[in-house]
Write a protein that holds these residues in place. Structure first.
Motif, PDB file in Angstrom:
ATOM      1  N   THR A  40       0.851  -1.183   0.000  1.00 24.44           N
ATOM      2  CA  THR A  40       0.000   0.000   0.000  1.00 24.44           C
ATOM      3  C   THR A  40       0.891   1.238   0.000  1.00 24.44           C
ATOM      4  O   THR A  40       2.061   1.175   0.394  1.00 24.44           O
ATOM      5  N   ALA A  41       0.341   2.345  -0.425  1.00 26.97           N
ATOM      6  CA  ALA A  41       1.111   3.597  -0.455  1.00 26.97           C
ATOM      7  C   ALA A  41       1.338   4.101   0.967  1.00 26.97           C
ATOM      8  O   ALA A  41       0.484   3.917   1.844  1.00 26.97           O
ATOM      9  N   PRO A  42       2.486   4.718   1.224  1.00 25.72           N
ATOM     10  CA  PRO A  42       2.696   5.352   2.525  1.00 25.72           C
ATOM     11  C   PRO A  42       1.612   6.421   2.734  1.00 25.72           C
ATOM     12  O   PRO A  42       1.103   6.994   1.775  1.00 25.72           O
ATOM     13  N   SER A  43       1.256   6.672   3.975  1.00 31.34           N
ATOM     14  CA  SER A  43       0.199   7.645   4.243  1.00 31.34           C
ATOM     15  C   SER A  43       0.677   8.710   5.223  1.00 31.34           C
ATOM     16  O   SER A  43       1.697   8.552   5.892  1.00 31.34           O
ATOM     17  N   ARG A  44      -0.091   9.783   5.274  1.00 31.77           N
ATOM     18  CA  ARG A  44       0.161  10.902   6.207  1.00 31.77           C
ATOM     19  C   ARG A  44       1.596  11.421   6.135  1.00 31.77           C
ATOM     20  O   ARG A  44       2.282  11.512   7.139  1.00 31.77           O
ATOM     21  N   TRP A  59       6.394   9.495   7.532  1.00 32.36           N
ATOM     22  CA  TRP A  59       5.139   8.943   7.025  1.00 32.36           C
ATOM     23  C   TRP A  59       4.726   7.758   7.880  1.00 32.36           C
ATOM     24  O   TRP A  59       5.516   7.203   8.632  1.00 32.36           O
ATOM     25  N   ASP A  60       3.462   7.391   7.734  1.00 31.97           N
ATOM     26  CA  ASP A  60       2.959   6.176   8.378  1.00 31.97           C
ATOM     27  C   ASP A  60       3.302   4.996   7.478  1.00 31.97           C
ATOM     28  O   ASP A  60       3.287   5.120   6.244  1.00 31.97           O
ATOM     29  N   SER A  62       3.591   1.505   5.272  1.00 35.70           N
ATOM     30  CA  SER A  62       2.779   0.783   4.292  1.00 35.70           C
ATOM     31  C   SER A  62       2.567  -0.649   4.773  1.00 35.70           C
ATOM     32  O   SER A  62       3.263  -1.131   5.670  1.00 35.70           O
ATOM     33  N   THR A  88      10.656   4.917   8.697  1.00 37.81           N
ATOM     34  CA  THR A  88       9.554   5.686   8.135  1.00 37.81           C
ATOM     35  C   THR A  88       9.905   7.176   8.161  1.00 37.81           C
ATOM     36  O   THR A  88       9.076   8.024   8.463  1.00 37.81           O
ATOM     37  N   ARG A 105       7.560   6.076  -2.062  1.00 40.12           N
ATOM     38  CA  ARG A 105       6.820   4.863  -2.427  1.00 40.12           C
ATOM     39  C   ARG A 105       7.481   3.669  -1.759  1.00 40.12           C
ATOM     40  O   ARG A 105       8.705   3.590  -1.635  1.00 40.12           O
ATOM     41  N   SER A 114       4.706   0.504  -4.521  1.00 45.69           N
ATOM     42  CA  SER A 114       3.384   1.077  -4.272  1.00 45.69           C
ATOM     43  C   SER A 114       3.193   2.308  -5.156  1.00 45.69           C
ATOM     44  O   SER A 114       4.138   2.806  -5.761  1.00 45.69           O
ATOM     45  N   ALA A 117       3.246   8.519  -2.758  1.00 41.36           N
ATOM     46  CA  ALA A 117       2.600   9.552  -1.954  1.00 41.36           C
ATOM     47  C   ALA A 117       3.508  10.774  -2.044  1.00 41.36           C
ATOM     48  O   ALA A 117       4.731  10.646  -2.089  1.00 41.36           O
TER      49      ALA A 117
END
Length: 136
Positions: A40-44, A59-60, A62, A88, A105, A114, A117
């Motif tokens: 999944t793509a890294p988030s936040r 980042w949060d 993946s 991260t 990514r 991914s 982001a």
């Protein structure tokens, strides 16, 4: 006795010296189960700084069906860092005013990436102070 079912085993190996310093995690994969599912793509994504000539990107993490092996960080289209398992955060260079675009990514041990982001910032130059008006 029948052979075990096909599977993949993923191990992380890290060297540690007497002072407690540890190396990045090296990924070892044993087995042969195709992994064509990207993480999944890294988030936040968050950007802080600049400090000491660098921005910090965090980042949060993946998720992946096997294991996230690390993250690729691009600054303005050029790969500027590659992190390994568990990291991260990364750093990007600050060059004064201008536009900064960071793309992160995740990748897994099979080389699947991914979707990226992104986070960015535009830094304006310090405005000039006009000279005082002439005195009459």
């Amino acid at each position: 006795m029948p052979p075990p079912p096909p599977g993949v085993f993923v191990f992380g190996v890290r060297a540690v010296d007497a002072a407690g310093n540890s190396s990045p995690l090296a990924i070892i994969t044993i087995g042969d189960v195709p992994d064509d599912e990207p993480p999944t793509a890294p988030s936040r994504l968050r950007l802080t700084g600049p400090r000491d000539g660098h921005y910090q990107i965090t980042w949060d993490p993946s998720d992946d069906n096997v294991l996230v092996a690390g993250y690729e960080i691009q600054q303005s289209g050029t790969v500027s860092a590659v992190t390994l398992v568990g990291d991260t955060f990364a750093y990007g260079e600050s060059r004064g005013y201008g536009t900064y675009l960071f793309r992160v990514r995740a990748f897994d041990s099979a080389g699947n990436f991914s979707t990226p982001a992104t986070v960015g910032i535009a830094v304006d130059p310090v405005p000039s102070i006009p000279p005082p008006p002439p005195t009459p």
